[in-house]
Design a protein around this motif. Structure first.
Motif, PDB file in Angstrom:
ATOM      1  N   ASP A  33       0.818  -1.309  -0.152  1.00  0.00           N
ATOM      2  CA  ASP A  33      -0.076  -0.046  -0.050  1.00  0.00           C
ATOM      3  C   ASP A  33       0.885   1.270   0.063  1.00  0.00           C
ATOM      4  N   LEU A  34       1.912   1.359   0.870  1.00  0.00           N
ATOM      5  CA  LEU A  34       2.638   2.587   0.796  1.00  0.00           C
ATOM      6  C   LEU A  34       3.396   2.570  -0.493  1.00  0.00           C
ATOM      7  N   THR A  35       4.046   1.745  -0.859  1.00  0.00           N
ATOM      8  CA  THR A  35       4.595   1.712  -2.280  1.00  0.00           C
ATOM      9  C   THR A  35       3.626   2.135  -3.276  1.00  0.00           C
ATOM     10  N   GLY A  36       2.405   1.720  -3.369  1.00  0.00           N
ATOM     11  CA  GLY A  36       1.661   2.243  -4.306  1.00  0.00           C
ATOM     12  C   GLY A  36       1.092   3.624  -4.153  1.00  0.00           C
ATOM     13  N   ASP A  37       0.923   3.905  -2.898  1.00  0.00           N
ATOM     14  CA  ASP A  37       0.632   5.352  -2.431  1.00  0.00           C
ATOM     15  C   ASP A  37       1.892   6.475  -3.039  1.00  0.00           C
ATOM     16  N   THR A  38       2.821   6.020  -2.797  1.00  0.00           N
ATOM     17  CA  THR A  38       4.182   6.655  -2.868  1.00  0.00           C
ATOM     18  C   THR A  38       4.161   7.118  -4.663  1.00  0.00           C
ATOM     19  N   PHE A  39       4.047   6.300  -5.300  1.00  0.00           N
ATOM     20  CA  PHE A  39       4.152   6.430  -6.875  1.00  0.00           C
ATOM     21  C   PHE A  39       2.950   7.076  -7.289  1.00  0.00           C
ATOM     22  N   TYR A  40       1.665   6.984  -6.556  1.00  0.00           N
ATOM     23  CA  TYR A  40       0.542   7.788  -6.782  1.00  0.00           C
ATOM     24  C   TYR A  40       0.847   9.156  -6.734  1.00  0.00           C
ATOM     25  N   LYS A  41       1.484   9.626  -5.444  1.00  0.00           N
ATOM     26  CA  LYS A  41       2.099  10.986  -5.276  1.00  0.00           C
ATOM     27  C   LYS A  41       2.969  11.326  -6.264  1.00  0.00           C
TER      28      LYS A  41
END
Length: 160
Positions: A33-41
């Motif tokens: 989740d953190l990885t996905g959210d990071t690349f979303y940002k």
């Protein structure tokens, strides 16, 4: 940053961001989740020029993790290890997996800051000066903290 550049950045740094996220939280699902959210940002920042993208991504990941911690503890899901078939000798793979599991278990016993330092230095190939700049500490304090973290990890591994 353009879409093609974002694809390239994802290809280059997604594994490192995931590993860093996992070092922070110790949970496979939360790290994903953190990885996905990071690349979303990163996608939201497509128009901005970021001078050192790797460390920008790691900082975003770290800030997202701290945001999750502030929101309150969530129930952690059990860690599930997956074994990929590589065609290697099964006995050798078993021994390697055992060593990886011992290291993973020992890393989980360390504090979050020790895990973060060891992961950045050994698995993300960050230099002492890069870690110091990233964590806003002096290189001397990073060297000391890294040395102490290695000693604690060694003691944990020797106990097992």
């Amino acid at each position: 940053m353009k879409k093609d550049a974002l694809d390239e950045v994802y290809r280059l740094y997604s594994k490192q961001v995931y590993l860093y996220a996992y070092a922070l939280c110790g949970n496979v699902h939360m790290a994903e989740d953190l990885t996905g959210d990071t690349f979303y940002k990163a996608m939201l920042a497509l128009d901005k020029h970021v001078p050192n993208i790797k460390y920008w991504l790691l900082r975003v990941c770290r800030n997202l993790f701290f945001d999750c911690c502030r929101k309150g503890p969530k129930e952690m899901l059990p860690l599930e290890e997956t074994v990929l078939s590589t065609g290697e000798d099964p006995l050798e793979m078993l021994l390697q997996n055992e060593k990886k599991q011992q290291l993973s278990a020992a890393m989980k016993e360390l504090s979050q800051s020790d895990r973060e330092l060891l992961t950045m230095f050994y698995f993300l190939d960050c230099s002492i000066h890069q870690i110091a700049a990233f964590t806003e500490r002096t290189p001397g304090s990073i060297k000391t903290a890294l040395s102490r973290a290695r000693i604690r990890l060694k003691n944990i591994l020797q106990e097992d």
